[in-house]
Design a protein around this motif. Structure first.
Motif, PDB file in Angstrom:
ATOM      1  N   ARG A 189       0.812  -1.208   0.000  1.00 49.86           N
ATOM      2  CA  ARG A 189       0.000   0.000   0.000  1.00 49.86           C
ATOM      3  C   ARG A 189       0.848   1.263   0.000  1.00 49.86           C
ATOM      4  N   GLN A 190       1.954   1.217   0.710  1.00 54.84           N
ATOM      5  CA  GLN A 190       2.869   2.359   0.656  1.00 54.84           C
ATOM      6  C   GLN A 190       3.394   2.520  -0.762  1.00 54.84           C
ATOM      7  N   ARG A 191       3.734   1.411  -1.371  1.00 51.55           N
ATOM      8  CA  ARG A 191       4.262   1.444  -2.732  1.00 51.55           C
ATOM      9  C   ARG A 191       3.258   2.097  -3.679  1.00 51.55           C
ATOM     10  N   ALA A 192       2.000   1.703  -3.541  1.00 47.73           N
ATOM     11  CA  ALA A 192       0.972   2.249  -4.423  1.00 47.73           C
ATOM     12  C   ALA A 192       0.837   3.759  -4.228  1.00 47.73           C
ATOM     13  N   VAL A 193       0.786   4.201  -2.989  1.00 49.94           N
ATOM     14  CA  VAL A 193       0.595   5.632  -2.729  1.00 49.94           C
ATOM     15  C   VAL A 193       1.804   6.444  -3.200  1.00 49.94           C
ATOM     16  N   VAL A 194       2.994   5.988  -2.857  1.00 53.58           N
ATOM     17  CA  VAL A 194       4.201   6.721  -3.267  1.00 53.58           C
ATOM     18  C   VAL A 194       4.310   6.759  -4.790  1.00 53.58           C
ATOM     19  N   THR A 195       3.991   5.640  -5.434  1.00 58.03           N
ATOM     20  CA  THR A 195       4.051   5.594  -6.897  1.00 58.03           C
ATOM     21  C   THR A 195       3.092   6.614  -7.505  1.00 58.03           C
ATOM     22  N   LEU A 196       1.864   6.606  -7.030  1.00 56.80           N
ATOM     23  CA  LEU A 196       0.867   7.478  -7.629  1.00 56.80           C
ATOM     24  C   LEU A 196       1.103   8.947  -7.300  1.00 56.80           C
ATOM     25  N   ARG A 197       1.422   9.239  -6.032  1.00 56.31           N
ATOM     26  CA  ARG A 197       1.607  10.635  -5.633  1.00 56.31           C
ATOM     27  C   ARG A 197       2.912  11.198  -6.151  1.00 56.31           C
ATOM     28  N   ASP A 198       3.996  10.518  -5.850  1.00 57.60           N
ATOM     29  CA  ASP A 198       5.309  11.120  -6.060  1.00 57.60           C
ATOM     30  C   ASP A 198       5.965  10.739  -7.383  1.00 57.60           C
ATOM     31  N   VAL A 199       5.730   9.521  -7.861  1.00 64.92           N
ATOM     32  CA  VAL A 199       6.333   9.164  -9.145  1.00 64.92           C
ATOM     33  C   VAL A 199       5.452   9.651 -10.287  1.00 64.92           C
ATOM     34  N   GLU A 200       4.166   9.370 -10.180  1.00 64.81           N
ATOM     35  CA  GLU A 200       3.261   9.729 -11.266  1.00 64.81           C
ATOM     36  C   GLU A 200       2.613  11.096 -11.116  1.00 64.81           C
ATOM     37  N   GLY A 201       2.717  11.705  -9.956  1.00 64.03           N
ATOM     38  CA  GLY A 201       2.263  13.075  -9.792  1.00 64.03           C
ATOM     39  C   GLY A 201       0.772  13.287  -9.685  1.00 64.03           C
TER      40      GLY A 201
ATOM     41  N   ALA B  56      14.138  16.363  -0.876  1.00 59.78           N
ATOM     42  CA  ALA B  56      14.998  15.923  -1.973  1.00 59.78           C
ATOM     43  C   ALA B  56      14.582  14.548  -2.466  1.00 59.78           C
ATOM     44  N   THR B  57      14.182  13.697  -1.534  1.00 59.12           N
ATOM     45  CA  THR B  57      13.710  12.362  -1.889  1.00 59.12           C
ATOM     46  C   THR B  57      12.462  12.467  -2.752  1.00 59.12           C
ATOM     47  N   VAL B  58      11.519  13.263  -2.300  1.00 56.42           N
ATOM     48  CA  VAL B  58      10.278  13.431  -3.051  1.00 56.42           C
ATOM     49  C   VAL B  58      10.553  14.019  -4.435  1.00 56.42           C
ATOM     50  N   GLU B  59      11.446  14.980  -4.495  1.00 52.51           N
ATOM     51  CA  GLU B  59      11.786  15.610  -5.785  1.00 52.51           C
ATOM     52  C   GLU B  59      12.425  14.624  -6.742  1.00 52.51           C
ATOM     53  N   ALA B  60      13.139  13.645  -6.195  1.00 54.29           N
ATOM     54  CA  ALA B  60      13.841  12.692  -7.046  1.00 54.29           C
ATOM     55  C   ALA B  60      12.932  11.585  -7.562  1.00 54.29           C
ATOM     56  N   LEU B  61      11.809  11.388  -6.910  1.00 56.43           N
ATOM     57  CA  LEU B  61      10.973  10.228  -7.232  1.00 56.43           C
ATOM     58  C   LEU B  61      10.421  10.193  -8.655  1.00 56.43           C
ATOM     59  N   PRO B  62      10.057  11.324  -9.249  1.00 54.55           N
ATOM     60  CA  PRO B  62       9.603  11.232 -10.643  1.00 54.55           C
ATOM     61  C   PRO B  62      10.649  10.582 -11.550  1.00 54.55           C
ATOM     62  N   GLY B  63      11.905  10.658 -11.150  1.00 53.86           N
ATOM     63  CA  GLY B  63      12.968  10.025 -11.919  1.00 53.86           C
ATOM     64  C   GLY B  63      12.867   8.513 -11.960  1.00 53.86           C
ATOM     65  N   ALA B  64      12.062   7.963 -11.042  1.00 53.17           N
ATOM     66  CA  ALA B  64      11.917   6.509 -11.000  1.00 53.17           C
ATOM     67  C   ALA B  64      10.777   6.033 -11.883  1.00 53.17           C
ATOM     68  N   ALA B  65      10.203   6.960 -12.643  1.00 49.78           N
ATOM     69  CA  ALA B  65       9.067   6.577 -13.486  1.00 49.78           C
ATOM     70  C   ALA B  65       9.485   5.531 -14.511  1.00 49.78           C
ATOM     71  N   GLU B  66       8.610   4.591 -14.738  1.00 47.83           N
ATOM     72  CA  GLU B  66       8.864   3.549 -15.722  1.00 47.83           C
ATOM     73  C   GLU B  66       8.447   4.046 -17.087  1.00 47.83           C
ATOM     74  N   SER B  67       9.333   3.897 -18.053  1.00 44.38           N
ATOM     75  CA  SER B  67       8.954   4.346 -19.381  1.00 44.38           C
ATOM     76  C   SER B  67       9.037   3.208 -20.386  1.00 44.38           C
ATOM     77  N   GLU B  68       8.985   1.987 -19.896  1.00 51.47           N
ATOM     78  CA  GLU B  68       9.096   0.863 -20.822  1.00 51.47           C
ATOM     79  C   GLU B  68       7.947   0.850 -21.810  1.00 51.47           C
ATOM     80  N   SER B  69       8.303   0.557 -23.011  1.00 53.53           N
ATOM     81  CA  SER B  69       7.290   0.413 -24.057  1.00 53.53           C
ATOM     82  C   SER B  69       6.789  -1.020 -24.030  1.00 53.53           C
ATOM     83  N   PRO B  70       5.628  -1.238 -24.654  1.00 52.73           N
ATOM     84  CA  PRO B  70       5.149  -2.621 -24.710  1.00 52.73           C
ATOM     85  C   PRO B  70       6.063  -3.473 -25.602  1.00 52.73           C
ATOM     86  N   SER B  71       6.054  -4.749 -25.369  1.00 54.52           N
ATOM     87  CA  SER B  71       6.814  -5.668 -26.218  1.00 54.52           C
ATOM     88  C   SER B  71       6.223  -5.638 -27.627  1.00 54.52           C
ATOM     89  N   ARG B  72       6.972  -6.118 -28.590  1.00 56.13           N
ATOM     90  CA  ARG B  72       6.487  -6.147 -29.973  1.00 56.13           C
ATOM     91  C   ARG B  72       5.163  -6.874 -30.066  1.00 56.13           C
TER      92      ARG B  72
END
Lengths: 239, 89, 192
Positions: A189-201, B56-72
């Motif tokens: 659940r933490q993973r889901a919230v952090v992903t949605l809030r902080d990674v996905e914005g 700083a942690t929160v600011e860095a998190l968007p960098g962990a976004a997954e951008s993988e495309s779908p497989s062929r």
């Protein structure tokens, strides 16, 4: 208060939270991203295949990531995302753009995920909706603080050491990988919230709706997840 | 010897502050608590550092976004689905 | 209709709010800075423009000190005032890194005095607290950095107050904070 690091760097100005002379009444102009989404959507409605390909390219990763953070395994996540895209096409007419495209897609994915869980007659619902909170208790180890016999009870005993140039350090490819691993290691659940809030914005209200959480609950999960991330980064940076 | 006095004055300690950071950043602290947090931050460098690291942690998190495309394979399936939809299927 | 109130506000260099990062409009050509109106609720700078009275100055120390005017109904906080709008009147130039260092030193002395009056079973801890105060004052003294000086003052004042609390309880704590406020008021020439 100990002589530990007697000289600390000057505290930088926090990001502005502006007290503006007049409240801003007019709707904020769309960001570039939002404009692009709107254009792509238009083209998509007109049957433009390249617009579809572009949207998939843009949002496939986050959708898979979300499905994974709901607890789905790799193969299942891919299937759920496939269904999500098809569901989005079928529902395209009904999308009124009151929310962002991303939020809308995430909502479809959530419904797909639940439908699947019901089809498979799982008695335990998708883990993001129950359990997987992680432990209770302090988010910073108790021994990092002074106790009753010390000079300054409840103040830091081993304070955090300032990070040098965190912005640059955390933007490296290595750091991104480390962040991803750390996120994956969070309780669900933490993973889901952090992903949605902080990674996905997504904003708090959107996340509360997606994950069916109260505001307070969402904040607790967000806090625990973020604190865990900070701690992981501290371990890496101080190493 | 337990400190019998330090609880007589209302304050937010470091131990308490680290649990309040997200509430603080979200603007969810009630006024009184918010003020005590601010009073604490005025004089506590370590908590300021902690807050900065948190941010700083929160600011860095968007960098962990997954951008993988779908497989062929997945992309083929998606395109097929798209064409079917477009054709009114 | 409420009267405008004069109060005080510590800010970061450049008249920047320490928690909001907001850049306050500064006085120009003898005119007070323009009025700033608080935005709506929500966020760390929610619901108002903040300032403090003389007696709470030791709690809010940063690099710059300003005299401010608040307008509208005043809401007292624990150690601050909140109003709908405010403006900077003028900078109190006598608050400087030198004053801050001097204040830090004075507070370190106070902490030592309180510690000297501790009961035998608390003497060790009280001495430790006062020693921390001395360390912070010395660090401030040795530094050319305005932040270190200001922060040293804030911490040293806190330590003196907490040492008083430890040794002699709540009344002594309040008395110490009052002493600190009086010291600042006198030194800065901002008496009523």
């Amino acid at each position: 208060m100990s002589a530990l690091a007697a000289e600390a760097p000057a505290w930088r100005y926090r990001a502005a939270c502006l007290e503006s002379p007049q409240p801003v009444e007019e709707k904020e102009p769309l960001t570039t991203h939002e404009r692009e989404d709107a254009e792509l959507l238009s083209a998509l409605r007109g049957g433009d295949e390249s617009a579809f390909t572009e949207l998939v390219r843009r949002y496939h990763g986050p959708l898979v990531h979300l499905a994974r953070s709901f607890g789905a395994g790799e193969a299942v996540a891919e299937e759920i995302v496939q269904e999500t895209w098809l569901g989005a096409l079928r529902g395209l007419d009904r999308f009124e753009q009151r929310s962002s495209l991303k939020t809308w897609l995430f909502g479809i994915l959530k419904n797909q995920a639940r439908a699947r869980a019901r089809r498979e007659r799982r008695t335990v619902p998708f883990s993001a909706f129950a359990g997987g909170e992680g432990s209770d208790g302090p988010t910073v180890a108790a021994e990092r603080f002074q106790g009753d016999g010390d000079n300054w009870p409840d103040h830091w005993a081993t304070p955090p050491r300032p990070w040098e140039d965190p912005h640059r350090r955390l933007a490296s490819l290595e750091a991104r990988e480390q962040l991803r691993s750390a996120i994956a290691a969070l309780p669900e659940r933490q993973r889901a919230v952090v992903t949605l809030r902080d990674v996905e914005g997504l904003d708090a209200a959107e996340v509360c709706e997606l994950l069916e959480l109260s505001e307070g609950n969402q904040r607790v999960l967000l806090h625990r997840g973020r604190a865990a991330m900070r701690s992981t980064l501290e371990g890496l940076i101080d190493a | 010897m337990p400190d019998r006095h330090h609880t007589e004055v209302e304050e937010v300690t470091c131990r308490e502050f680290v649990e309040l950071v997200t509430d603080y950043l979200e603007g969810a602290l009630p006024d009184r608590r918010l003020e005590l947090v601010e009073q604490h931050l005025v004089m506590c460098d370590w908590c300021k550092t902690y807050l900065e690291q948190f941010e700083a942690t929160v600011e860095a998190l968007p960098g962990a976004a997954e951008s993988e495309s779908p497989s062929r394979e997945a992309e083929r399936a998606l395109l097929a689905g798209f064409r079917e939809w477009r054709a009114g299927g | 209709m409420s009267e405008p109130t004069v109060a005080f506000k510590f800010l970061r260099p450049g008249a920047i709010g320490p928690f909001s990062g907001f850049r306050w409009p500064q006085p120009e050509g003898g005119e007070a800075g323009s009025w700033v109106e608080a935005a709506g609720a929500g966020g760390p700078c929610a619901g108002g423009v903040h300032a403090c009275e003389r007696r709470h100055l030791p709690l809010w120390i940063w690099e710059e000190l300003w005299e401010v005017e608040l307008d509208g109904p005043l809401e007292p906080g624990l150690a601050k005032l909140r109003a709908r709008r405010g403006r900077l009147l003028h900078r109190i130039e006598r608050w400087s890194p030198l004053t801050a260092k001097s204040f830090a030193g004075a507070c370190a002395g106070r902490a030592a005095e309180h510690a000297a009056a501790a009961r035998p079973d608390e003497a060790r801890v009280a001495a430790g607290m006062a020693a921390d105060g001395a360390t912070r004052a010395n660090t401030a003294e040795a530094s050319a950095d305005a932040y270190v000086a200001a922060h040293g003052a804030a911490v040293s004042a806190y330590i003196a107050a907490m040492t008083a609390l430890r040794v002699a309880g709540r009344e002594a704590f309040d008395a110490e904070r009052a002493w600190q406020a009086d010291w600042l008021t006198a030194e800065l020439g901002i008496g009523v």
